[in-house]
Design a protein around this motif. Structure first.
Motif, PDB file in Angstrom:
ATOM      1  N   LYS A 105       0.650  -1.123   0.050  1.00 44.80           N
ATOM      2  CA  LYS A 105       0.188  -0.302  -0.180  1.00 44.80           C
ATOM      3  C   LYS A 105       0.962   1.162  -0.484  1.00 44.80           C
ATOM      4  N   LEU A 106       0.043   1.855  -1.159  1.00 44.86           N
ATOM      5  CA  LEU A 106       1.443   3.643  -0.857  1.00 44.86           C
ATOM      6  C   LEU A 106       0.107   4.292  -0.017  1.00 44.86           C
ATOM      7  N   GLY A 107       1.031   5.254   0.333  1.00 45.83           N
ATOM      8  CA  GLY A 107       0.437   6.356   0.998  1.00 45.83           C
ATOM      9  C   GLY A 107       1.106   7.821   0.808  1.00 45.83           C
ATOM     10  N   GLU A 108       0.602   9.054   0.929  1.00 45.50           N
ATOM     11  CA  GLU A 108       0.995  10.402   0.811  1.00 45.50           C
ATOM     12  C   GLU A 108      -0.139  10.701   1.648  1.00 45.50           C
ATOM     13  N   ALA A 109       1.027  11.622   2.621  1.00 46.81           N
ATOM     14  CA  ALA A 109       0.505  12.846   3.630  1.00 46.81           C
ATOM     15  C   ALA A 109       0.933  13.992   3.375  1.00 46.81           C
ATOM     16  N   GLY A 121      -2.275  16.258  -3.844  1.00 48.22           N
ATOM     17  CA  GLY A 121      -1.981  15.378  -2.831  1.00 48.22           C
ATOM     18  C   GLY A 121      -2.854  13.661  -4.181  1.00 48.22           C
ATOM     19  N   LEU A 122      -3.700  13.648  -4.236  1.00 50.08           N
ATOM     20  CA  LEU A 122      -4.258  12.257  -4.708  1.00 50.08           C
ATOM     21  C   LEU A 122      -3.832  12.426  -5.958  1.00 50.08           C
ATOM     22  N   ASP A 127      -1.004   9.608  -9.632  1.00 49.26           N
ATOM     23  CA  ASP A 127      -0.554   9.504 -11.723  1.00 49.26           C
ATOM     24  C   ASP A 127       1.609   9.197 -11.092  1.00 49.26           C
ATOM     25  N   ARG A 128       2.077   9.410 -10.624  1.00 52.13           N
ATOM     26  CA  ARG A 128       3.286   9.715  -9.817  1.00 52.13           C
ATOM     27  C   ARG A 128       3.766   8.480  -9.006  1.00 52.13           C
ATOM     28  N   SER A 162     -17.004  18.174  -8.028  1.00 55.76           N
ATOM     29  CA  SER A 162     -16.521  18.474 -10.156  1.00 55.76           C
ATOM     30  C   SER A 162     -15.264  17.072  -9.279  1.00 55.76           C
ATOM     31  N   PRO A 163     -15.719  15.898  -9.954  1.00 57.22           N
ATOM     32  CA  PRO A 163     -14.812  14.790  -9.566  1.00 57.22           C
ATOM     33  C   PRO A 163     -13.247  14.716  -9.954  1.00 57.22           C
ATOM     34  N   PRO A 164     -12.275  14.332  -9.864  1.00 57.24           N
ATOM     35  CA  PRO A 164     -10.856  14.828  -9.984  1.00 57.24           C
ATOM     36  C   PRO A 164     -10.329  13.159 -10.220  1.00 57.24           C
ATOM     37  N   ARG A 165      -9.284  13.109 -11.482  1.00 56.01           N
ATOM     38  CA  ARG A 165      -8.481  12.025 -11.261  1.00 56.01           C
ATOM     39  C   ARG A 165      -9.244  10.428 -11.853  1.00 56.01           C
TER      40      ARG A 165
END
Length: 205
Positions: A105-109, A121-122, A127-128, A162-165
């Protein structure tokens, strides 16, 4: 083997269940859903530790808070790494050591700063860093401003309006965690990928 010897595995399991139930749940998880439930229970416990000690962590930045969280999540069965490489330096990489097949699992904080920062951040996470082989995504939000409930609702409302990504449908309530919600996004690979958005109450007052 003696009767006493035969009982040793059962006794060990009972001891683990008593002293480290989260580890036992991770060890015995049989599918992705079980793994997620076991992980979320551990994440909830770790977030509560951060929140109950938030005055001690008031001077920490994102990296410092994530270091504390990573330490709390690092139990037998989980390898938690900060700034590991996956097309860039990921804030948190969580490997489930005893899972077959392997799960990650990958996480961004982020320090929470409104919908625009949240979506950035999402997008960075999806994407990256995300390859499509991971077990869902995780976006941790350290909320230092008052009224965490309203701030989380504002994020959800913005994403639904406004749904992102390549978001599929609307956001959903998280099955276990407070101040949290889930969204599903279509990756560039074409696979759906669920992201848990989890807020942590770090307001000092």
């Amino acid at each position: 083997m003696s009767k006493k010897g035969r009982n040793k595995p059962a006794e060990l399991i009972k001891r683990i269940e008593r002293k480290a139930p989260e580890y036992l749940d991770l060890l015995t998880a049989g599918n992705d859903s079980d793994v997620e439930l076991a992980f979320n229970a551990l994440l909830d416990k770790s977030l509560r530790n951060l929140e109950s000690n938030r005055t001690h962590y008031a001077s920490l930045d994102e990296e410092g808070l994530t270091a504390v969280l990573s330490g709390a999540l690092s139990v037998p069965g989980l390898t938690v790494t900060q700034e590991a490489h996956s097309n860039g330096h990921v804030d948190i990489t969580i490997d489930f050591d005893h899972c077959v097949p392997a799960r990650r699992k990958l996480g961004e904080a982020k320090i929470e700063g409104g919908p625009r920062r949240h979506v950035k951040g999402l997008e960075q996470l999806l994407d990256r860093y995300t390859t499509g082989r991971e077990l869902g995504g995780l976006l941790i939000l350290y909320v230092r401003l008052p009224n965490i409930s309203a701030r989380v609702k504002k994020l959800r409302d913005a994403m639904d309006a406004s749904p992102p990504r390549s978001q599929k449908g609307t956001t959903q309530d998280h099955v276990l965690l407070q101040w949290a919600f889930a969204s599903t996004h279509v990756l560039k690979s074409g696979n759906p990928h669920e992201v848990s958005h989890v807020a942590c109450n770090m307001c000092p007052k």
